[in-house]
Design a protein around this motif. Structure first.
Motif, PDB file in Angstrom:
ATOM      1  N   LEU A  32     -16.242 117.357  16.750  1.00 17.55           N
ATOM      2  CA  LEU A  32     -17.449 117.870  17.399  1.00 17.55           C
ATOM      3  C   LEU A  32     -18.673 117.856  16.489  1.00 17.55           C
ATOM      4  N   ASP A  33     -18.496 117.431  15.239  1.00 19.13           N
ATOM      5  CA  ASP A  33     -19.577 117.425  14.257  1.00 19.13           C
ATOM      6  C   ASP A  33     -20.200 118.809  14.119  1.00 19.13           C
ATOM      7  N   GLU A  34     -19.324 119.802  14.001  1.00 17.80           N
ATOM      8  CA  GLU A  34     -19.755 121.200  13.856  1.00 17.80           C
ATOM      9  C   GLU A  34     -19.507 121.652  12.417  1.00 17.80           C
ATOM     10  N   ARG A  35     -20.558 121.709  11.635  1.00 18.60           N
ATOM     11  CA  ARG A  35     -20.437 122.032  10.221  1.00 18.60           C
ATOM     12  C   ARG A  35     -19.869 123.432  10.002  1.00 18.60           C
ATOM     13  N   ARG A  36     -20.195 124.372  10.877  1.00 17.65           N
ATOM     14  CA  ARG A  36     -19.755 125.750  10.674  1.00 17.65           C
ATOM     15  C   ARG A  36     -18.234 125.867  10.740  1.00 17.65           C
ATOM     16  N   PHE A  37     -17.579 125.025  11.542  1.00 18.35           N
ATOM     17  CA  PHE A  37     -16.119 125.047  11.587  1.00 18.35           C
ATOM     18  C   PHE A  37     -15.533 124.590  10.250  1.00 18.35           C
ATOM     19  N   ALA A  38     -16.125 123.551   9.681  1.00 14.83           N
ATOM     20  CA  ALA A  38     -15.674 123.056   8.383  1.00 14.83           C
ATOM     21  C   ALA A  38     -15.886 124.112   7.303  1.00 14.83           C
ATOM     22  N   GLU A  39     -17.005 124.795   7.350  1.00 13.48           N
ATOM     23  CA  GLU A  39     -17.301 125.815   6.348  1.00 13.48           C
ATOM     24  C   GLU A  39     -16.318 126.974   6.423  1.00 13.48           C
ATOM     25  N   HIS A  40     -15.914 127.333   7.642  1.00 16.89           N
ATOM     26  CA  HIS A  40     -14.960 128.435   7.762  1.00 16.89           C
ATOM     27  C   HIS A  40     -13.567 128.007   7.306  1.00 16.89           C
ATOM     28  N   ALA A  41     -13.178 126.764   7.616  1.00 16.27           N
ATOM     29  CA  ALA A  41     -11.899 126.255   7.119  1.00 16.27           C
ATOM     30  C   ALA A  41     -11.895 126.263   5.592  1.00 16.27           C
ATOM     31  N   LEU A  42     -12.987 125.857   4.984  1.00 18.92           N
ATOM     32  CA  LEU A  42     -13.096 125.853   3.527  1.00 18.92           C
ATOM     33  C   LEU A  42     -12.982 127.263   2.966  1.00 18.92           C
ATOM     34  N   LEU A  43     -13.621 128.231   3.619  1.00 17.25           N
ATOM     35  CA  LEU A  43     -13.550 129.621   3.178  1.00 17.25           C
ATOM     36  C   LEU A  43     -12.104 130.111   3.138  1.00 17.25           C
ATOM     37  N   ILE A  44     -11.341 129.803   4.191  1.00 11.27           N
ATOM     38  CA  ILE A  44      -9.947 130.239   4.247  1.00 11.27           C
ATOM     39  C   ILE A  44      -9.123 129.567   3.154  1.00 11.27           C
ATOM     40  N   ILE A  45      -9.335 128.279   2.950  1.00  7.80           N
ATOM     41  CA  ILE A  45      -8.588 127.557   1.919  1.00  7.80           C
ATOM     42  C   ILE A  45      -8.897 128.127   0.534  1.00  7.80           C
ATOM     43  N   ARG A  46     -10.156 128.450   0.296  1.00  8.81           N
ATOM     44  CA  ARG A  46     -10.516 129.048  -0.997  1.00  8.81           C
ATOM     45  C   ARG A  46      -9.758 130.357  -1.204  1.00  8.81           C
ATOM     46  N   ARG A  47      -9.711 131.186  -0.151  1.00  6.13           N
ATOM     47  CA  ARG A  47      -9.042 132.479  -0.282  1.00  6.13           C
ATOM     48  C   ARG A  47      -7.545 132.305  -0.557  1.00  6.13           C
ATOM     49  N   TRP A  48      -6.922 131.323   0.107  1.00 15.23           N
ATOM     50  CA  TRP A  48      -5.464 131.202   0.025  1.00 15.23           C
ATOM     51  C   TRP A  48      -5.002 130.428  -1.217  1.00 15.23           C
TER      52      TRP A  48
END
Length: 299
Positions: A32-48
């Motif tokens: 969908l070319d939605e940057r905010r979804f990518a940013e949230h996925a990155l946030l979760i990966i950083r935490r885990w």
């Protein structure tokens, strides 16, 4: 199939839910070319995986412990069966230019450390020698981690062994999976193991390893096992084996779409009658779409 009622107090459910969600977030961002979804996925990966105060240690020494009996078991390694989806997530984020080098380097080291633990630990060696779906999900994690970290030799060896160490020993000539059929959730576990087989086969495609089309001299093959499941009520409530909990038919869509794409297009049509499932809105359609009928030319 009978679980410790204290199970919700531990991290297993959080791990399954979280890892599944990051893959869907990244896929949505990519489609969908939605940057905010990518940013949230990155946030979760950083935490885990990255942040020092919250990251998971790269091992499963204590997975599936039994209070008063053992601190952890090799069969607990199946709790990270979704690691290939996390690795797909990072590949999608990289393609979207949403995968910073600082995160990529730490995550790559985590994957290397966990792969080394799988290959060398007592729990890892125990799981590699297992005889049912556990062995397949062990292989799946090893092969996926090896490919993601550029260790294709390990991946090729693991996937080549699927033929003689897994298909030839777990599938009967008529297609039965006896080690799954004895379970209290036999319908679930047959499907679960078939899902492991087809995902291993998909991992092998880019490196020219083909479990999809392997067959022993007496007829044991992935296709035979899928057809046995279909022919013996696996897609219906008429399943004859024990199934003490309700069965989730959505996983059948993935299996049939993949088998329809790689083996026989007839499998695609079998998704139409799954109980409580609308296959037209299933996520599998994005990755394994059914072939569209050809229009007749009037010329």
């Amino acid at each position: 199939g009978q679980r410790n009622p204290e199970g919700t107090a531990y991290d297993n459910h959080a791990l399954q839910d979280t890892w599944g969600r990051v893959w869907r977030l990244a896929l949505a961002a990519w489609l969908l070319d939605e940057r905010r979804f990518a940013e949230h996925a990155l946030l979760i990966i950083r935490r885990w995986f990255v942040d020092a105060d919250t990251r998971m240690n790269p091992h499963l020494e204590y997975a599936q412990h039994i209070p008063g009996h053992c601190d952890g078991r090799g069969i607990g390694i199946i709790d990270t069966a979704l690691i290939p989806e996390v690795l797909d997530t990072t590949a999608l984020l990289a393609d979207l230019k949403a995968w910073p080098d600082s995160v990529a380097q730490v995550f790559d080291q985590w994957c290397r450390d966990y792969l080394n633990w799988l290959l060398t630990s007592t729990h890892g060696r125990d799981e590699r020698r297992w005889h049912n779906n556990h062995a397949n999900y062990y292989d799946l994690q090893v092969a996926a981690l090896a490919r993601a970290t550029g260790q294709d030799g390990i991946a090729v060896l693991t996937l080549e062994n699927v033929a003689h160490r897994r298909i030839a020993t777990q599938i009967e000539p008529d297609g039965r999976l006896p080690d799954e059929l004895v379970r209290t959730l036999s319908q679930h576990y047959v499907l679960y193991n078939l899902a492991a087989f087809v995902t291993l086969a998909e991992l092998g495609r880019p490196i020219d390893v083909d479990p999809w089309n392997f067959e022993t001299h007496d007829g044991r093959s992935m296709e035979k096992a899928i057809r046995w499941f279909v022919d013996h009520g696996g897609l219906t409530p008429e399943w004859a084996g024990q199934q003490i909990d309700p069965f989730d038919y959505s996983g059948c869509v993935w299996l049939l779409r993949q088998a329809g794409t790689r083996l026989d297009p007839a499998f695609h049509a079998m998704t139409a009658d799954l109980p409580g499932i609308d296959p037209t809105v299933h996520l599998a359609n994005l990755l394994y779409p059914a072939p569209q009928p050809q229009r007749q030319s009037l010329g």
